[in-house]
Scaffold this active site. Structure first.
Site, short mmCIF file in Angstrom:
data_model
loop_
_atom_site.label_atom_id
_atom_site.label_comp_id
_atom_site.label_asym_id
_atom_site.label_seq_id
_atom_site.Cartn_x
_atom_site.Cartn_y
_atom_site.Cartn_z
N SER A 163 0.84 -1.20 0.00
CA SER A 163 0.00 0.00 0.00
C SER A 163 0.88 1.26 0.00
CB SER A 163 -0.96 -0.09 1.20
OG SER A 163 -1.92 0.91 1.14
N ASP A 223 -10.07 -3.85 -5.41
CA ASP A 223 -9.41 -2.89 -4.50
C ASP A 223 -10.14 -1.55 -4.56
OD1 ASP A 223 -7.70 -1.08 -3.24
OD2 ASP A 223 -5.92 -2.18 -3.84
N HIS A 236 -8.04 -4.57 -1.11
CA HIS A 236 -6.77 -3.91 -0.81
C HIS A 236 -5.91 -4.77 0.12
CE1 HIS A 236 -4.27 -0.36 -1.12
NE2 HIS A 236 -4.11 -0.33 0.19
C1 MLT Z 1 -1.36 5.99 -0.18
O1 MLT Z 1 -1.72 6.99 0.41
O2 MLT Z 1 -0.17 5.68 -0.36
C2 MLT Z 1 -2.44 5.13 -0.72
O3 MLT Z 1 -3.66 5.81 -0.67
C3 MLT Z 1 -2.51 3.83 0.00
C4 MLT Z 1 -2.80 4.04 1.45
O4 MLT Z 1 -3.98 4.07 1.81
O5 MLT Z 1 -1.88 4.15 2.23
#
Ligand code: MLT
Length: 208
Positions: free
Chosen positions: A105, A155, A186
């Protein structure tokens, strides 16, 4: 280590033949989160696991965002360089080869940024639920670098078109990209783990 240091965990290699892993957690995680995953993906590999230095409502991240999926790209650039400096210092301190990033992520997004901005920092990457980190990426030379991109079909954070664009961007830069879209959201699934294990086995064998 110096200024550019991150709070981190380091576990030395028990098998010198396996490439070291740079473990990069998701939003709200920390340096402990992915140690178990790293051990399962590549038992015996050295593990370097920093904690993201940005706080969002108390939750560690690797760079700032303006909203979910909308990134502060100046911060992405700055933080990717900081992380690259940390990796270089840790390599010296612990005597490591360039690591393979394993990012989930937000950690996968900073790993993708690091690949594009400082290609020499990484030997390759496993990007779990990653997005395109920069709207105007530099022309990186990723010649031959192995990248495994695992996306979730359902996702809610990463649209299919976005992960496809990331795969194309990295391939155009010369990386050897394997992109698989899994029947998942996700969160990670068992399939992520087994694909990551197989992939790292092949990459380690090539490097040996
Ligand atoms: C991010 O902010 O890198 C993406 O939205 C993934 C997350 O939720 O961290």
């Amino acid at each position: 280590m110096t200024e550019s240091s991150f709070i981190h965990r380091f576990e030395p290699a028990r098998d010198a033949g396996s490439p070291p892993l740079l473990l990069l957690h998701g939003t709200g995680g920390d340096e402990n989160d992915l140690l178990g995953l790293g051990k399962m993906i590549s038992p015996g590999a050295a593990l370097l696991s920093p904690r993201g230095r940005v706080l969002e409502h108390g939750m560690p991240r690797f760079f700032r965002r303006l909203a979910e999926g909308v990134f502060d790209e100046d911060d992405v650039r700055r933080r990717a360089h900081e992380l690259g400096d940390f990796v270089a210092e840790a390599q010296k301190q612990y005597g490591l080869a360039a690591p393979i990033a394993v990012g989930f992520s937000n950690g996968a997004n900073i790993a993708a940024a690091l690949l594009l901005l400082k290609p020499k920092a990484l030997a390759g990457a496993i990007l779990l639920r990653a997005m395109v980190p920069l709207s105007d990426p530099p022309n990186a030379d990723l010649a031959g670098k192995p990248v495994l991109l695992l996306s979730g079909q359902a996702d809610p954070i990463v649209p299919a078109s976005n992960s496809a664009r990331l795969a194309a961007l990295l391939s155009e830069a010369g990386a050897r990209v394997t992109h698989k879209v899994l029947p998942a959201g996700h969160q990670l699934s068992q399939a992520d783990l087994s694909l990551a294990c197989d992939w790292i086995g092949k990459v380690s064998a090539e490097a040996a």
